[in-house]
Design an enzyme around this catalytic site. Sequence first.
Site, PDB file in Angstrom:
ATOM      1  N   ASP A  11     -10.391   2.242  -3.140  1.00 23.84           N
ATOM      2  CA  ASP A  11     -10.684   1.357  -2.016  1.00 23.84           C
ATOM      3  C   ASP A  11      -9.974   0.036  -2.280  1.00 23.84           C
ATOM      4  OD1 ASP A  11     -11.699   0.222   0.245  1.00 23.84           O
ATOM      5  OD2 ASP A  11     -13.811   0.444  -0.290  1.00 23.84           O
ATOM      6  N   ASP A 105      -6.925   1.961   3.977  1.00 25.46           N
ATOM      7  CA  ASP A 105      -7.109   1.360   2.658  1.00 25.46           C
ATOM      8  C   ASP A 105      -8.029   2.146   1.738  1.00 25.46           C
ATOM      9  OD1 ASP A 105      -9.291   0.806   4.322  1.00 25.46           O
ATOM     10  OD2 ASP A 105      -9.844  -0.954   3.160  1.00 25.46           O
ATOM     11  N   GLU A 106      -8.291   3.402   2.060  1.00 22.47           N
ATOM     12  CA  GLU A 106      -9.311   4.136   1.312  1.00 22.47           C
ATOM     13  C   GLU A 106      -8.972   5.623   1.284  1.00 22.47           C
ATOM     14  OE1 GLU A 106     -14.198   4.639   1.546  1.00 22.47           O
ATOM     15  OE2 GLU A 106     -13.106   3.591   3.121  1.00 22.47           O
TER      16      GLU A 106
END
Length: 474
Positions: A11, A105-106
Site C-alpha cells: 500500500d 496504489d495497492e
Amino acid sequence: MRAAPTILHLDMDAFFAAAEQAAKPSLRGKPVVVGGLGPRGVVATASYEARRFGVHSAMPMAQARRLAPNAAYLVPRFTLYRAVSDQVMELLRRLSPLVEPLSLDEAFVDLEAGGTAHDAATARATGERLRADIRAVTGLTGSVGLAGSKMLAKIASEQAKPDGLVLIEPGTERELLGPMSVRILPGVGPATGEHLRRAGMTTVADLAEAGEDELVRLLGRAHGASLYRMALGHDDRPVVAERDAKSVSVEDTFDVDLHDRVRVRLEVERLADRCVRRLRGAGRSGRTVVLKVRRYDFSTLTRSETLRGPTDDLAVVREAAARLLESVDTTGGVRLLGVGVTGLADYTQEDLFAQAAMAEAPAGPQGGTVPEPQEPAAGVGEAGVAGAAAGTGAAEDADGGGERRWLAGQDVRHDEYGPGWVQGSGVGRVTVRFEEPGSPPGRVRTFRTDDPALEPSDPLPLVAREQVERAPSP
C-alpha cells in the site's frame, strides 16, 4: 492458511499527496490535500502532515479547509498517478505472475507463485528489496505487509504505515487479532460494526468467543460463517491475477445545483463522451448504459437500458443516456450526474439502427465544455473517492474562447521560465511556482491568465530516467 508468510500486500503511503510533494519541492514536509476544490469537493488524499490536523480521505473539502487552513489544496493529476502506478505494478510483476491490483496504489502479490519467497526470512528480504526499489524508481514510499493470507497481509501493511514492513508469523494470528476492533475485518462496515456493538461484540476476540451459531443468527448464514472464520484468522482466498472490471463510469458533482433542463442534458452528453473515451481506452465495450442522478435533496436515482449487444459507439451511448434522462424528474435541481456502462466485453456488436438514427440527427453542441482529467475506475484507490474528488472543479483549461482557467496544482510551462505549477488564480491573474521534481524550491511569479507564453503541460516524471535505469532490479 499458508505455513509461510508468502502473501504480500503493498500500500503506497498517502499516494496522491506524496506524489504531489515529490513533484513540488516547495511542498515537501508541508501539509498537502488533494481533491475537489469546489464547495462540494471531497478529500481524495491528505499527506501525513495534513493528517495531524485531522484531515482524512472522504472528508468534505470545506471541513478540511477549516481544520488545516494553511495546507496546500491541489486538484488530482491522474495522468501522473497512473504513470507512477504503472511503474510500481511492473516491479510487483517481476516478483510473481500472480499480482492482484486493488487500486492505483495497492495490490496483493503471491510470492510463492513467483518463487521469490518460501519462508519468513526470504519473504522479509523480498519485501525490503521491493520497498527499496519502489523508492529508487518512483521516489515514493510504500508499506508492506507479509502473512499467510490476504486478510492478514493487508492488516500487516496497515500496521506498517508509513514506510515500513510488518510480517505476521503463521500461528500468531489469533493472538494478534484478538484485541483488534471488529472493523479491522473485511466486510465489517459501520452498520455491521454497530449491529455487533449492540450485541456486545467490539473486538475480534468477542466474535471468536461468541461462536459461529451466534454470528449466523445475527448476520445470516453466509456473512456470519465467513466472519467467524476470519475472527479465527482463517482466510483461504487466493491472489487473483486478473480482476476484470465490471463497469466503466464517470460522474461529476456540481458546485451549484443545476436547474436548467438543457444544461442537465448537455452535462449528460459530456459525461457520455468521457465514459466512452475510457471504455475505448480500456479496449472494452459494454451492453448496459446506466444513468445516475443525485437530486437537490440527496435522493439518488439510477436508470439503466440494456442494448442489443456490446458497443463502444459514442452515438449509441449518448442516445441511451438521453433516453434515460427523459424518465427522471429533475425538478428542484441536480447536484450530481453520472454515466456508466456495464456488462463489459472484449468485442463490439454495433447497434446499426441506433447509429443510423443518430447519424441523421445533429450531434449536439460541444463548445463551452471544460475538459477534465480522467478519473480512475470506480473504487480505485485513495478510499474510493478519487473520482468524486476530480469531479468537482478539476478542469484544467477552458476551450471555448473565454478566459482560461488555471487550477491549483496544474502543470504549466512558460516560454522563458520553463516548467512549473499553478499556486492559485483569480481576478485575471495566475500565480506560478517554477520548480520541478529534481530542483530546489522555486520562485513564484504572477502572470495574466491570458499570457500567451504560459501553457498547460504534461506532468514531469518524479525520478529522472537515467536514475531509474541505474536502479537495481529485483
